[in-house]
Design a protein around this motif. Structure first.
Motif, PDB file in Angstrom:
ATOM      1  N   ASN A   1       0.868  -1.176   0.000  1.00 27.08           N
ATOM      2  CA  ASN A   1       0.000   0.000   0.000  1.00 27.08           C
ATOM      3  C   ASN A   1       0.907   1.229   0.000  1.00 27.08           C
TER       4      ASN A   1
ATOM      5  N   LYS B   1       0.088   4.236  -0.250  1.00 28.24           N
ATOM      6  CA  LYS B   1      -0.594   5.392   0.362  1.00 28.24           C
ATOM      7  C   LYS B   1      -0.418   6.636  -0.522  1.00 28.24           C
TER       8      LYS B   1
ATOM      9  N   HIS C   1      -9.415   0.837   5.203  1.00 26.38           N
ATOM     10  CA  HIS C   1      -8.124   1.038   5.878  1.00 26.38           C
ATOM     11  C   HIS C   1      -8.358   1.979   7.076  1.00 26.38           C
TER      12      HIS C   1
ATOM     13  N   GLU D   1      -5.128  -5.126  10.835  1.00 23.59           N
ATOM     14  CA  GLU D   1      -4.096  -4.104  11.011  1.00 23.59           C
ATOM     15  C   GLU D   1      -4.338  -3.360  12.315  1.00 23.59           C
TER      16      GLU D   1
ATOM     17  N   ALA E   1       0.043  -0.276  15.374  1.00 21.49           N
ATOM     18  CA  ALA E   1       1.240  -0.851  14.741  1.00 21.49           C
ATOM     19  C   ALA E   1       1.480  -0.269  13.349  1.00 21.49           C
ATOM     20  N   ILE E   2       0.561   0.582  12.875  1.00 22.55           N
ATOM     21  CA  ILE E   2       0.691   1.094  11.510  1.00 22.55           C
ATOM     22  C   ILE E   2       1.639   2.293  11.478  1.00 22.55           C
ATOM     23  N   GLY E   3       2.715   2.137  10.737  1.00 18.36           N
ATOM     24  CA  GLY E   3       3.661   3.238  10.557  1.00 18.36           C
ATOM     25  C   GLY E   3       4.405   3.630  11.817  1.00 18.36           C
TER      26      GLY E   3
ATOM     27  N   GLY F   1       0.912  -3.824   9.604  1.00 23.76           N
ATOM     28  CA  GLY F   1       1.362  -3.001  10.730  1.00 23.76           C
ATOM     29  C   GLY F   1       2.848  -3.215  10.931  1.00 23.76           C
ATOM     30  N   SER F   2       3.654  -2.329  10.290  1.00 21.80           N
ATOM     31  CA  SER F   2       5.123  -2.381  10.418  1.00 21.80           C
ATOM     32  C   SER F   2       5.715  -3.732  10.035  1.00 21.80           C
ATOM     33  N   VAL F   3       5.166  -4.347   8.993  1.00 20.35           N
ATOM     34  CA  VAL F   3       5.777  -5.581   8.482  1.00 20.35           C
ATOM     35  C   VAL F   3       7.071  -5.209   7.746  1.00 20.35           C
TER      36      VAL F   3
ATOM     37  N   LEU G   1      -0.156  -6.960   4.496  1.00 18.14           N
ATOM     38  CA  LEU G   1      -0.463  -5.677   3.864  1.00 18.14           C
ATOM     39  C   LEU G   1       0.609  -4.722   4.377  1.00 18.14           C
ATOM     40  N   VAL G   2       1.433  -4.262   3.445  1.00 18.26           N
ATOM     41  CA  VAL G   2       2.657  -3.566   3.825  1.00 18.26           C
ATOM     42  C   VAL G   2       2.603  -2.104   3.396  1.00 18.26           C
ATOM     43  N   GLY G   3       2.881  -1.201   4.313  1.00 15.84           N
ATOM     44  CA  GLY G   3       2.925   0.219   3.975  1.00 15.84           C
ATOM     45  C   GLY G   3       4.363   0.646   3.721  1.00 15.84           C
ATOM     46  N   GLY G   4       4.991   1.207   4.742  1.00 12.44           N
ATOM     47  CA  GLY G   4       6.339   1.788   4.623  1.00 12.44           C
ATOM     48  C   GLY G   4       7.348   0.913   3.894  1.00 12.44           C
TER      49      GLY G   4
END
Ligand code: PGA
Length: 251
Positions: A10, A12, A97, A169, A173-175, A214-216, A234-237
């Motif tokens: 993701n 974002k 989300h 998520e 833990a997100i970001g 969440g911070s994977v 589901l990976v952000g950063g």
């Protein structure tokens, strides 16, 4: 039951068109589908068509949108319809989300409509659930997630539920760099599967992929993926750099 393993990135609101192009080229350069993972890339809307062109020859790299408005067309200035997402080759769409829930006040009832419309257009919704830190600290995690599932997925048949992907998520833990421990995540994933079974039946619940987000990172993905009810991420950063996202894909 062998469930589909999905790793979704993701992006974002982080990449402009050039950055998205470079990122996807970097991914493609070293991407090898080693372990039957379905990889979903969710860039910002403005890059969807370009990313689609770049990945269309890679069969396990699929396109997803980060959001969608639940109407086919109409006077909804600034919104993007499922039909439009289909027209640029999206297969997946993230729904609910926590950033949409928090900043755009999207309710479970509204998200229920989005999931329904996504299914109507053969888009696979990745329906996100998760508790805030305050909710976790006041022992409300399971109650909050149950409500998000019961209200967000109300009115679907087992056949429809089978086509949905869930993402757990935890908002805290997100970001943040704080990951739920594999045991904390597994406890919630098992709970989600049980709730899905109550909403449909055990066989349907057993077939659904439940992703953790969440911070994977490459450093923690293997342990998370080792848990029985964790079927992807589901990976952000960490999806914003080709090498770290590839490190997760090749866990
Ligand atoms: P993160 O984001 O990996 O940066 O924590 C996950 C998400 O928001 O989907």
């Amino acid at each position: 039951m062998v469930r589909k393993v999905i790793i979704a990135g993701n992006w974002k609101m982080f990449t402009d068109l050039d950055e998205a192009t470079q990122l996807v080229k970097g991914l493609k350069a070293s991407y090898a589908n080693k372990n039957d993972v379905e990889v979903v890339i969710c860039p910002p809307f403005i890059s969807l068509a370009t990313v689609r062109e770049l990945i269309k020859t890679s069969s396990n790299l699929l396109l997803g949108a980060q959001n969608m408005y639940p109407e086919e067309k109409g006077a909804f200035t600034g919104e993007t319809s499922p039909m439009m997402l289909k027209s640029v080759g999206c297969r997946y769409v993230i729904v609910g989300h926590s950033e949409r829930r928090e900043y755009f006040k999207e309710s479970n009832a509204f998200l229920n409509k989005k999931v329904k419309v996504a299914l109507d257009y053969q888009l696979i919704p990745i329906y996100c659930v998760g508790e805030t830190l305050t909710e976790r600290e006041s022992d409300k995690t399971f109650a909050v997630i149950k409500t998000q599932l019961v209200e967000g997925l109300a009115g679907f048949s087992a056949e429809q539920l089978k086509k949905i992907v869930i993402a757990y998520e935890p908002v805290w833990a997100i970001g943040t760099g704080k990951t739920a421990s594999p045991e904390q995540a597994e406890a919630v994933h098992a709970f989600i599967r049980k709730e899905l079974s109550d909403l449909s039946d055990a066989k349907t619940a057993d077939s659904l992929s439940i992703l953790y987000g969440g911070s994977v990172k490459p450093e923690n993905v293997t342990e998370l993926m080792g848990k029985e009810n964790i079927d992807g991420a589901l990976v952000g950063g960490a999806s914003l750099k080709a090498d770290s996202f590839l490190g997760i894909i090749n866990y």
